[in-house]
Design an enzyme around this catalytic site. Structure first.
Site, PDB file in Angstrom:
ATOM      1  N   ASP A  58      35.742  30.313  36.313  1.00 44.09           N
ATOM      2  CA  ASP A  58      35.316  31.716  36.306  1.00 44.09           C
ATOM      3  C   ASP A  58      33.897  31.824  35.751  1.00 44.09           C
ATOM      4  OD1 ASP A  58      35.065  34.575  35.710  1.00 44.09           O
ATOM      5  OD2 ASP A  58      37.227  34.641  35.991  1.00 44.09           O
ATOM      6  N   SER A 109      35.542  39.663  38.925  1.00 44.43           N
ATOM      7  CA  SER A 109      36.560  38.655  39.227  1.00 44.43           C
ATOM      8  C   SER A 109      37.704  39.211  40.054  1.00 44.43           C
ATOM      9  CB  SER A 109      37.109  38.061  37.923  1.00 44.43           C
ATOM     10  OG  SER A 109      36.105  37.385  37.217  1.00 44.43           O
ATOM     11  N   ASP A 160      45.156  38.793  33.719  1.00 43.78           N
ATOM     12  CA  ASP A 160      43.735  38.976  33.988  1.00 43.78           C
ATOM     13  C   ASP A 160      43.497  38.822  35.491  1.00 43.78           C
ATOM     14  OD1 ASP A 160      41.120  39.505  33.354  1.00 43.78           O
ATOM     15  OD2 ASP A 160      40.718  37.582  32.407  1.00 43.78           O
ATOM     16  N   THR A 162      41.788  36.962  37.817  1.00 41.93           N
ATOM     17  CA  THR A 162      41.906  35.794  38.689  1.00 41.93           C
ATOM     18  C   THR A 162      43.337  35.326  38.891  1.00 41.93           C
ATOM     19  OG1 THR A 162      39.657  35.139  38.075  1.00 41.93           O
ATOM     20  CG2 THR A 162      41.039  33.465  39.100  1.00 41.93           C
ATOM     21  N   ARG A 173      42.274  46.710  37.884  1.00 49.70           N
ATOM     22  CA  ARG A 173      42.609  45.461  37.201  1.00 49.70           C
ATOM     23  C   ARG A 173      43.107  45.667  35.768  1.00 49.70           C
ATOM     24  NH1 ARG A 173      37.215  42.002  36.217  1.00 49.70           N
ATOM     25  NH2 ARG A 173      38.625  40.922  34.797  1.00 49.70           N
ATOM     26  N   GLU A 326      42.767  28.002  36.667  1.00 48.11           N
ATOM     27  CA  GLU A 326      41.525  28.706  36.313  1.00 48.11           C
ATOM     28  C   GLU A 326      41.039  28.326  34.923  1.00 48.11           C
ATOM     29  OE1 GLU A 326      39.630  33.166  35.680  1.00 48.11           O
ATOM     30  OE2 GLU A 326      41.723  32.784  35.172  1.00 48.11           O
ATOM     31  N   ASP A 331      33.330  32.143  31.864  1.00 50.40           N
ATOM     32  CA  ASP A 331      32.840  33.510  32.053  1.00 50.40           C
ATOM     33  C   ASP A 331      32.808  34.281  30.735  1.00 50.40           C
ATOM     34  OD1 ASP A 331      32.691  36.180  33.888  1.00 50.40           O
ATOM     35  OD2 ASP A 331      34.256  36.448  32.377  1.00 50.40           O
ATOM     36  N   LYS A 332      33.884  34.210  29.971  1.00 53.52           N
ATOM     37  CA  LYS A 332      33.996  35.052  28.777  1.00 53.52           C
ATOM     38  C   LYS A 332      32.983  34.660  27.716  1.00 53.52           C
ATOM     39  CE  LYS A 332      38.812  35.841  29.945  1.00 53.52           C
ATOM     40  NZ  LYS A 332      38.487  37.067  30.686  1.00 53.52           N
ATOM     41  N   HIS A 335      29.546  35.869  28.902  1.00 58.54           N
ATOM     42  CA  HIS A 335      29.385  37.285  28.551  1.00 58.54           C
ATOM     43  C   HIS A 335      28.925  37.439  27.101  1.00 58.54           C
ATOM     44  CE1 HIS A 335      30.743  39.518  32.046  1.00 58.54           C
ATOM     45  NE2 HIS A 335      31.875  38.824  32.126  1.00 58.54           N
ATOM     46  N   ASP A 373      34.203  32.118  41.039  1.00 60.27           N
ATOM     47  CA  ASP A 373      34.359  33.441  41.638  1.00 60.27           C
ATOM     48  C   ASP A 373      33.031  34.168  41.750  1.00 60.27           C
ATOM     49  OD1 ASP A 373      34.214  33.575  38.888  1.00 60.27           O
ATOM     50  OD2 ASP A 373      35.899  34.937  38.642  1.00 60.27           O
ATOM     51  N   HIS A 374      32.095  33.850  40.850  1.00 62.43           N
ATOM     52  CA  HIS A 374      30.781  34.493  40.863  1.00 62.43           C
ATOM     53  C   HIS A 374      29.856  33.726  39.942  1.00 62.43           C
ATOM     54  CE1 HIS A 374      31.883  35.997  36.900  1.00 62.43           C
ATOM     55  NE2 HIS A 374      32.987  36.494  37.423  1.00 62.43           N
ATOM     56  N   HIS A 417      27.437  39.389  35.159  1.00 64.71           N
ATOM     57  CA  HIS A 417      27.524  38.507  36.319  1.00 64.71           C
ATOM     58  C   HIS A 417      26.230  38.606  37.114  1.00 64.71           C
ATOM     59  CE1 HIS A 417      32.166  39.352  36.380  1.00 64.71           C
ATOM     60  NE2 HIS A 417      31.766  38.751  35.272  1.00 64.71           N
TER      61      HIS A 417
END
Length: 455
Positions: A58, A109, A160, A162, A173, A326, A331-332, A335, A373-374, A417
């Protein structure tokens, strides 16, 4: 600190860390004649796969991969994911919710996962529904219907985005548990809907769910057969062996017809590594360290268990399995402008990629796909760059300083992102379909062709 002082500090950190990597600029460490024609030719296989393993990093864009490679393997080194024989890129845009005829160039996501899970583009926040709110069948649902065993593993909450896209359908989501349905009332059980993500995941009935999010599953169901009971109660009544720690995971033996639900933290699972966060004006050169608060299990432990359970359940069957794994907190931590956290999650994810590749080596009728995913915000920038954003300088395993930049939002705000295309790599039946530049939704076609299931 003067430039000479910084160099002395870097040298001291390198010596203290016992940096083990030696870079050979000529490439002798990875010596080969440069002609991969035969390797690529032999990597191309059509037809069906017995098993499909999809690994999602992610937020793992090219910058995140390069940062982790530089730190842990060296600039001339290679991660496990780099060794997959067929590589391409895919585009990741979503749709505008107010006007689905127009693209939203930066996906979240939920929309991106819905793309590969269903083959349909949608708006940011949607979980496997089209912009009109209509549920679309997912690759996991199709595989299950066709007789395959299925699994869903994550370091995030199982509810979450994904992991959710494979086994649930909601218009927002955030509707993760029965108490979280404010933004999607039509999906709520008490309003005649299919329920929250947690309720739907249990209803969909994948054979293995492993991750965080215990607090969502501990919420009380508000309507239907399990009204007044928790989603965990619903899971147990549906045949799930529920485990909550490493010992429970290792000891779980669900058997041929059993199911396994692992809930290892109330929220997202703890990160692997810690270190200095990026800040305006930068940091002193430093190293990363294991997270002393880590309580496990590691992603590799969950992935290994899922592979073991699914392999055992399919050993005497014509049909194999579909498994998504995953690495969520790349990702987290991106961020949070936390480079060590981000690198540690990428390194652990890469170990899970090796597990999948090792399994495929013993079972060559397995399709392995690794992608993201991105993209995300982190960048490698020159040491003397005067970024207006937040930066951190890390001393890599090969003893060199690397400056990492986060500048998609001001300090103190979550980094964003990005809308870049991202890497996709694969091996096994249908893997050739990741080559070149494709659309994220094309992955759905690759997966379903490999499994021989129809939408």
């Amino acid at each position: 600190m003067s430039s000479a002082g910084k160099l002395r500090r870097i040298a001291a950190i390198t010596l203290a860390a016992g940096a083990a990597t030696t870079v050979v600029a000529s490439g002798a460490a990875n010596a080969w004649n440069g002609d991969r024609t035969s390797d690529v030719r032999h990597a191309i296989h059509g037809g069906k796969a017995r098993n499909v393993i999809l690994l999602i990093g992610d937020g793992m864009g090219d910058s995140e991969i390069t940062i982790a490679r530089n730190y842990s393997k060296g600039a001339n080194g290679r991660l496990n994911m780099d060794r997959l024989p067929l590589t391409g890129a895919y585009t990741t845009y979503a749709l505008q919710k107010a006007n689905p005829s127009l693209p939203d160039y930066v996906t979240d996501s939920a929309a991106s996962g819905s793309g590969w899970a269903t083959g349909h583009k949608t708006y940011n926040g949607a979980i496997s529904v089209t912009p009109d709110g209509k549920p679309q069948q997912t690759v996991l649902e199709l595989a299950k219907r066709a007789g395959y065993r299925t699994g869903d593993v994550t370091t995030a909450e199982l509810t979450d985005a994904t992991p959710a896209v494979l086994a649930s359908h909601v218009t927002d989501r955030g509707c993760q548990g029965p108490a979280d349905m404010k933004n999607c009332p039509t999906n709520a059980k008490e309003n005649g809907g299919a329920g929250s993500i947690a309720e739907q995941e249990i209803g969909t009935g994948a054979d293995v769910y492993l991750g965080g999010g215990k607090a969502r599953f501990a919420q009380t169901v508000k309507a239907g057969q399990f009204q007044g009971k928790t989603v965990i109660d619903q899971a147990k009544a549906s045949g799930y062996d529920v485990v909550t720690d490493v010992n429970g995971l290792q000891g779980a033996r669900p058997g041929r017809d059993g199911r396994l639900l692992g809930l290892f933290s109330d929220g997202n699972m703890p990160q692997e590594w810690t270190g200095p966060g990026a800040k305006t004006g930068g940091t002193e050169p430093s190293r990363c360290a294991p997270n002393a608060q880590f309580s496990g299990p590691h992603l590799t432990q969950m992935a290994s268990k899922a592979l073991s359970v699914l392999d055992d359940q399919t050993r005497r069957s014509r049909k194999g399995f579909f498994l998504q794994i995953e690495g969520a907190s790349i990702d987290k931590r991106d961020h949070a402008a936390d480079p060590c956290g981000q690198i540690g999650e990428t390194v652990e994810f890469d170990k899970a990629v090796k597990l999948a590749m090792d399994y495929a080596r013993q079972h060559p009728d397995t399709l392995v796909v690794t992608t993201a995913d991105h993209g995300h915000t982190s960048q490698i920038i020159p040491l003397d760059a005067k970024s207006p954003g937040q930066t951190a300088t890390l001393v890599t395993d090969e003893g060199a300083p690397m400056k990492i930049n986060y500048a998609t939002n001001p300090a103190g705000e979550s980094q964003e992102h990005t809308g870049t295309q991202v890497r996709i790599a694969a091996q096994g039946p249908q893997a050739a379909n990741v080559v070149g530049v494709t659309n994220q939704t094309d992955l759905f076609g690759t997966l379903t062709r490999a499994l021989g299931v129809r939408h």
